[in-house]
Design a protein around this motif. Structure first.
Motif, mmCIF file in Angstrom:
data_model
loop_
_atom_site.group_PDB
_atom_site.id
_atom_site.type_symbol
_atom_site.label_atom_id
_atom_site.label_comp_id
_atom_site.label_asym_id
_atom_site.label_seq_id
_atom_site.Cartn_x
_atom_site.Cartn_y
_atom_site.Cartn_z
ATOM 1 N N ALA A 165 -5.072 30.765 33.860
ATOM 2 C CA ALA A 165 -4.361 30.144 34.972
ATOM 3 C C ALA A 165 -4.591 30.695 36.315
ATOM 4 O O ALA A 165 -4.678 30.068 37.406
ATOM 5 N N GLN A 186 -6.437 28.749 39.319
ATOM 6 C CA GLN A 186 -5.593 28.888 40.704
ATOM 7 C C GLN A 186 -6.671 29.359 41.976
ATOM 8 O O GLN A 186 -6.468 28.545 43.006
ATOM 9 N N TYR A 214 11.691 21.597 29.932
ATOM 10 C CA TYR A 214 11.982 22.445 31.062
ATOM 11 C C TYR A 214 11.572 23.777 30.704
ATOM 12 O O TYR A 214 11.652 24.287 29.605
ATOM 13 N N SER A 215 10.861 24.766 31.686
ATOM 14 C CA SER A 215 10.696 26.020 31.582
ATOM 15 C C SER A 215 11.276 26.635 32.714
ATOM 16 O O SER A 215 10.909 26.351 33.873
ATOM 17 N N SER A 252 11.324 29.806 33.923
ATOM 18 C CA SER A 252 10.084 30.785 34.762
ATOM 19 C C SER A 252 9.058 29.527 35.496
ATOM 20 O O SER A 252 8.943 29.768 36.744
ATOM 21 N N LYS A 253 8.660 28.557 35.026
ATOM 22 C CA LYS A 253 7.847 27.663 35.651
ATOM 23 C C LYS A 253 8.613 26.789 36.609
ATOM 24 O O LYS A 253 8.130 26.434 37.698
ATOM 25 N N CYS A 254 9.663 26.003 36.114
ATOM 26 C CA CYS A 254 10.072 24.859 36.873
ATOM 27 C C CYS A 254 11.030 25.308 38.294
ATOM 28 O O CYS A 254 11.002 24.627 39.114
ATOM 29 N N CYS A 288 8.679 25.556 40.918
ATOM 30 C CA CYS A 288 7.784 24.501 40.899
ATOM 31 C C CYS A 288 8.202 23.427 42.127
ATOM 32 O O CYS A 288 9.480 23.187 42.323
ATOM 33 N N ASP A 326 10.440 20.466 41.043
ATOM 34 C CA ASP A 326 11.735 20.799 40.317
ATOM 35 C C ASP A 326 12.852 19.518 40.596
ATOM 36 O O ASP A 326 13.384 19.098 39.786
#
Ligand code: SF4
Length: 355
Positions: free
Chosen positions: A6, A10, A65-66, A68-70, A73, A76
């Motif tokens: 990742a 990036q 949904y996650s 930690s990520k969403c 983001c 969201d």
């Protein structure tokens, strides 16, 4: 050294956007750095091709949904209403997207359905196995819907004089392991004026800061016995261990006490995770403390946070104007002071809850 895919993607994309031939630099958090150049192009190409294929789909792909990520983001606000409308189980703390998929196959696809389930009716699925986890998942669903706090066990809090403790460290410390620039404490009577700390201006003072911390601990030990050094999460203890290794001081008497069987260190996240189910998606200190129906403690600077503190500290290091430098330091101290006041408020809240 293998850099996460990742991160390769990036930074590879940044290089492409910037049309820059220079390699990207990765700070590994332990004082080392790594560089990424043209060799990451194949994974970047693969990612961009995959994204283009997704964009060409006539409909949005199914996602879970996650937290930690969403929550960080930019989409969201776009995705969340749909998750909420569907009462997607992956919205719940501790429920992995994969577990939500398997539960849906077993006929449990909404939070309401999970809240009404019994431990026996839930099959073992990846990331959700065993009665304890299932019981917790059912209560988490109930808490999400009702806003109620559920108590699983009675919290056992250690006896003694509590001092609240929190550190701020710099993952961007140049050419060495992360430097703790602030060791912060809240001592009795727990007002703002009772904030105490050890501060160092930069990494050249790392060893002095560590010795200052050990000296403070010995002062507290003789003034407040028995002492409880309360912190939230394992980071403080892990950092003390790293410093003991860094300066070959594992046998120092204060260190052996801090890390030994009779350690005064007490991680307040343990009673929270072991004893409570809360109407939250994350069990971080700020999640619990800022919630108006839980601890309801608000930081003076709403924008502050641990990453904010790192940015301010690195500005402090580079700042040459003395007045501006002092201002930055004061802001960082205020933030750390509010962190330790928050753990104190959390302690008081837990005690009331278990009266
Ligand atoms: S908010 Fe939407 S786009 Fe962003 S990570 Fe979550 S599911 Fe993916």
């Amino acid at each position: 050294m293998k850099i996460k895919k990742a991160i390769q993607i990036q930074l590879g994309i940044y290089r492409r956007l910037l049309r820059n031939e220079l390699p990207a630099m990765v700070f590994l958090g332990d004082g080392r750095t790594a560089t990424l150049g043209d060799e990451v192009d194949p994974v970047v190409d693969e990612f961009i091709t995959g994204m283009r294929a997704l964009l060409d789909l006539p409909q949005q792909p199914a996602v879970r949904y996650s937290h930690s990520k969403c929550r960080i983001c930019p989409y969201d606000a776009h995705c969340r209403p749909d998750f909420e409308a569907k009462e997607d189980i992956s919205l719940l703390y501790g429920i992995h997207g994969k577990a939500a998929e398997h539960l849906a196959e077993a006929g449990i696809s909404t939070i309401s359905q999970l809240a009404m389930s019994t431990v026996e009716s839930i099959p073992d699925v990846p990331y959700l196995k065993g009665n304890k986890r299932k019981h917790r998942a059912i209560l988490q669903a109930g808490s999400f819907l009702s806003g109620k706090v559920f108590q699983l066990n009675k919290a056992a809090l250690p006896e003694g004089t509590w001092i609240h403790f929190d550190i701020e460290d710099n993952p961007l410390t140049p050419d060495r392991e992360r430097h703790v620039y602030l060791w912060g404490f809240l001592v009795p009577a727990y007002t703002r004026e009772n904030f105490d700390y050890v501060w160092t201006d930069d990494e050249t003072g790392d060893y002095d800061g560590w010795l200052g911390f050990l000296q403070k601990i010995e002062e507290y030990r003789s003034n407040y016995s028995p002492l409880v050094l309360a912190h939230y999460s394992n980071h403080e203890k892990a950092t003390i261990r790293q410093y003991a290794e860094r300066y070959a001081m594992k046998n120092h008497p204060t260190v052996t006490w801090l890390l030994g069987d009779d350690s005064p260190l007490f991680d307040m996240q343990n009673p929270v995770l072991d004893c409570l189910v809360l109407p939250l998606q994350g069990y971080g200190l700020k999640d619990i403390c800022k919630h108006p129906d839980l601890v309801n403690f608000q930081w003076e600077n709403e924008e502050s946070g641990s990453q904010w503190s790192v940015v301010q500290f690195n500005r402090f290091r580079l700042e040459t104007d003395l007045a501006e430098k002092q201002k930055l330091k004061t802001e960082i101290l205020r933030y750390n002071r509010d962190d330790v006041i928050a753990t104190r408020r959390l302690e008081v809240w837990i005690r009331k809850l278990f009266l």
